[in-house]
Design a protein around this motif. Structure first.
Motif, mmCIF file in Angstrom:
data_model
loop_
_atom_site.group_PDB
_atom_site.id
_atom_site.type_symbol
_atom_site.label_atom_id
_atom_site.label_comp_id
_atom_site.label_asym_id
_atom_site.label_seq_id
_atom_site.Cartn_x
_atom_site.Cartn_y
_atom_site.Cartn_z
ATOM 1 N N GLY A 307 -10.596 5.582 -3.513
ATOM 2 C CA GLY A 307 -10.963 6.678 -4.397
ATOM 3 C C GLY A 307 -10.823 6.291 -5.847
ATOM 4 O O GLY A 307 -11.028 5.138 -6.225
ATOM 5 N N ARG A 308 -10.456 7.250 -6.671
ATOM 6 C CA ARG A 308 -10.305 6.962 -8.095
ATOM 7 C C ARG A 308 -9.069 6.122 -8.386
ATOM 8 O O ARG A 308 -9.105 5.226 -9.230
ATOM 9 N N GLU A 309 -7.959 6.441 -7.712
ATOM 10 C CA GLU A 309 -6.669 5.900 -8.130
ATOM 11 C C GLU A 309 -6.061 4.882 -7.174
ATOM 12 O O GLU A 309 -5.185 4.117 -7.565
ATOM 13 N N GLU A 310 -6.492 4.878 -5.898
ATOM 14 C CA GLU A 310 -5.845 3.975 -4.937
ATOM 15 C C GLU A 310 -6.788 3.666 -3.784
ATOM 16 O O GLU A 310 -7.796 4.346 -3.585
ATOM 17 N N PHE A 311 -6.444 2.602 -3.049
ATOM 18 C CA PHE A 311 -7.111 2.356 -1.782
ATOM 19 C C PHE A 311 -6.065 2.104 -0.711
ATOM 20 O O PHE A 311 -4.943 1.666 -0.992
ATOM 21 N N ARG A 312 -6.445 2.419 0.527
ATOM 22 C CA ARG A 312 -5.582 2.201 1.682
ATOM 23 C C ARG A 312 -6.427 1.638 2.823
ATOM 24 O O ARG A 312 -7.564 2.054 3.018
ATOM 25 N N VAL A 313 -5.863 0.700 3.556
ATOM 26 C CA VAL A 313 -6.544 0.083 4.693
ATOM 27 C C VAL A 313 -5.804 0.449 5.966
ATOM 28 O O VAL A 313 -4.576 0.271 6.070
ATOM 29 N N PHE A 314 -6.541 0.985 6.954
ATOM 30 C CA PHE A 314 -5.983 1.403 8.234
ATOM 31 C C PHE A 314 -6.574 0.524 9.334
ATOM 32 O O PHE A 314 -7.788 0.489 9.506
ATOM 33 N N ARG A 315 -5.719 -0.164 10.061
ATOM 34 C CA ARG A 315 -6.196 -1.054 11.113
ATOM 35 C C ARG A 315 -6.377 -0.308 12.430
ATOM 36 O O ARG A 315 -5.727 0.714 12.679
ATOM 37 N N GLN A 316 -7.258 -0.841 13.244
ATOM 38 C CA GLN A 316 -7.522 -0.266 14.564
ATOM 39 C C GLN A 316 -6.236 -0.170 15.378
ATOM 40 O O GLN A 316 -5.448 -1.103 15.445
#
Length: 391
Positions: A307-316
Motif C-alpha cells: 500500500g502507501r506505507e508498507e508491504f507484507r508477504v504471506f507465504r502459502q
C-alpha cells in the motif's frame, strides 16, 4: 553545474549563483505549489518564475516561494515564461488537458521538465510525446513518484527474487468519497479562455475550474487521475511493458454535473502473462490515507500486499503471519521528495530519471484505454506496431 543537497540534511551554506538551478513553475494550484516547495528544499534550486491564469494561485505561490528565499517573476502566459532565458527547468502542474502542449513547448524551448501525471490526455498525444523524448536531449521526469519510492523499489526486488512464485494476477483498489456537495466559487480573477486552452470552448463554470479532473473535456476522471499511479506501480513491480488489451466497467456518475464515473473496474492484459485489475470507488466510506489503497500480487507461492506505507508477504500455508514485512520510515509523502531529488540529480548528470515519458505513457495508456472501453462497450487492444488503440 548546480550542486545538490545530500540524502541527509540540507546544506547549511549558501549556494553560489553559478551553481543554482533556476526553476519555472507553470500551474501553481495546490499540487503545483506543494511540489514547488519540495524543489525548494534543495538549496541549489531557485524559483525564478511562476505562471498561473488564476490570480489567487499565482499570488499564493509567489508568497510561498518568497518565504523560501526566491523572488520569482510573475507570468500569466506560460509561453512568456518559456521564453525567459534564465529558466533552466520547468515544473508543469497544470490541468491534464494542457500537459501535452506545454511539455512539447518546453522541450522546444530547451527546458528540462518535471510534469505531473497523467502525462497526457489521449493515446495519440502520448505516442507523440514519447517520440519527442527520443529526439530530445532534455531531461523529463513525470510525477509518478512510486518509481523513486524506497518501499516500491524494495517491493520490486521481492517480486524479481521469485519469492512470490509466478504472479498471474495483481488486484488493486482505491477507496474514497467525493460526493459531498461543496460550493464552487472563485476568490479572484481567472482568465477562463486561456485556462480552457485546447479543450472545447464552454461558458464559464466554476465547477469545471474547481473539479476539472471529473470532466472528460479536461481529464480522464478519477479512474485516470488515480489509476495512472496504480497501474504505474503495477508496471514497476511486475516489470511490465505496454498492455495488450484493456476492458472496463463502471457505474453512472453521481457527482453533480460531471460526466465521468466515480466507480470503475479496469482490467489490463499484459504480454508478461498476467492481468492487472484495478477497482476505484469514490462513493465509498472515507479511510485513513494510509489505508485507502492496496495492491495484492497473487503468486502461486506467496502473496504480497503493498500500500502507501508498507508491504507484507504471506507465504502459502501461513497466510495469517507475514513472512516478510517492510514499513516506510518516512511515509508516502516522502516519495515526492525522492522523486524530485532523482530529477535534480538527473538534470546534473544527464542520466535518465526513474519516470521518463515512455514509462509514464504506459500507465496513462491503460486508463485511457479503459475510458475508451467504457465509451465503446468493448475490449480495447493496443497495436504496438502502429502505436494505435484498436477494437
Amino acid at each position: 553545474m548546480f550542486l545538490l543537497a545530500g540524502a541527509g540534511a540540507l546544506a547549511a551554506h549558501a549556494v553560489p549563483p553559478s551553481d543554482q538551478l533556476v526553476l519555472g513553475v507553470i500551474g501553481s494550484g495546490g499540487r503545483g505549489t506543494l511540489v514547488m516547495s519540495t524543489f525548494q528544499k534543495d538549496p541549489a534550486v531557485k524559483v525564478g518564475a511562476i505562471c498561473d491564469v488564476y490570480e489567487p494561485n499565482l499570488e499564493r505561490a509567489l508568497s510561498v516561494a518568497s518565504k523560501a528565499g526566491s523572488q520569482a517573476r510573475a507570468y500569466r502566459n506560460y509561453k512568456e515564461l518559456l521564453a525567459d532565458k534564465s529558466i533552466q527547468a520547468v515544473l508543469i502542474a497544470s490541468p491534464e488537458h494542457w500537459h501535452y502542449q506545454m511539455v512539447m513547448d518546453a522541450l522546444a524551448a530547451g527546458k528540462d521538465v518535471y510534469v505531473e501525471k497523467p502525462l497526457c490526455h489521449s493515446p495519440e498525444q502520448g505516442a507523440a510525446l514519447v517520440e519527442a523524448e527520443k529526439k530530445s536531449k532534455n531531461i523529463v521526469q513525470v510525477g509518478m513518484q512510486r518509481r523513486s519510492y524506497d518501499l516500491y523499489q524494495e517491493g520490486r526486488r521481492v517480486v524479481a527474487s521469485g519469492e512470490l512464485g509466478s504472479v498471474r494476477m495483481v488486484r488493486s483498489w482505491w477507496l474514497n468519497n467525493y460526493l459531498t456537495p461543496a460550493p464552487a466559487k472563485l476568490d479572484g480573477k481567472l482568465d477562463w479562455d486561456q485556462w480552457q486552452g485546447p479543450a472545447p470552448k464552454r461558458e464559464f463554470d466554476p465547477n469545471r475550474f474547481r473539479n476539472w479532473r471529473y470532466y472528460s473535456d479536461y481529464a480522464g476522471g478519477i479512474l485516470a487521475d488515480q489509476g495512472a499511479h496504480v497501474f504505474d506501480g503495477i508496471h514497476m513491480l511486475m516489470n511490465a511493458s505496454y498492455p495488450l488489451a484493456v476492458t472496463a466497467a463502471a457505474g453512472k456518475p453521481h457527482k453533480a454535473g460531471v460526466d465521468m464515473p466515480e466507480s470503475v473496474v479496469a482490467t489490463a492484459e499484459y504480454p508478461e502473462d498476467f492481468i492487472g485489475v484495478f477497482s476505484i470507488n469514490y462513493a465509498a466510506m472515507r479511510y485513513l490515507t494510509r489505508n485507502d489503497q492496496l495492491n495484492q500480487l497473487d503468486g502461486d507461492r506467496a502473496r504480497m500486499d503493498i500500500g502507501r506505507e508498507e508491504f507484507r508477504v504471506f507465504r502459502q500455508g501461513a497466510e495469517d503471519q507475514p513472512a516478510l514485512q517492510k514499513k516506510s520510515e518516512k511515509g508516502f509523502g516522502y516519495a515526492t521528495d525522492l522523486h524530485v531529488r532523482n530529477f535534480l540529480e538527473c538534470v546534473r548528470t544527464r542520466q535518465t530519471p526513474t519516470a521518463p515519458m515512455k514509462l509514464a505513457f504506459q500507465a496513462a495508456l491503460v486508463v485511457q484505454m479503459a475510458n475508451l472501453s467504457l465509451k465503446h462497450g468493448r475490449r480495447m487492444r493496443w497495436n504496438a506496431a502502429s502505436n494505435r488503440v484498436e477494437f
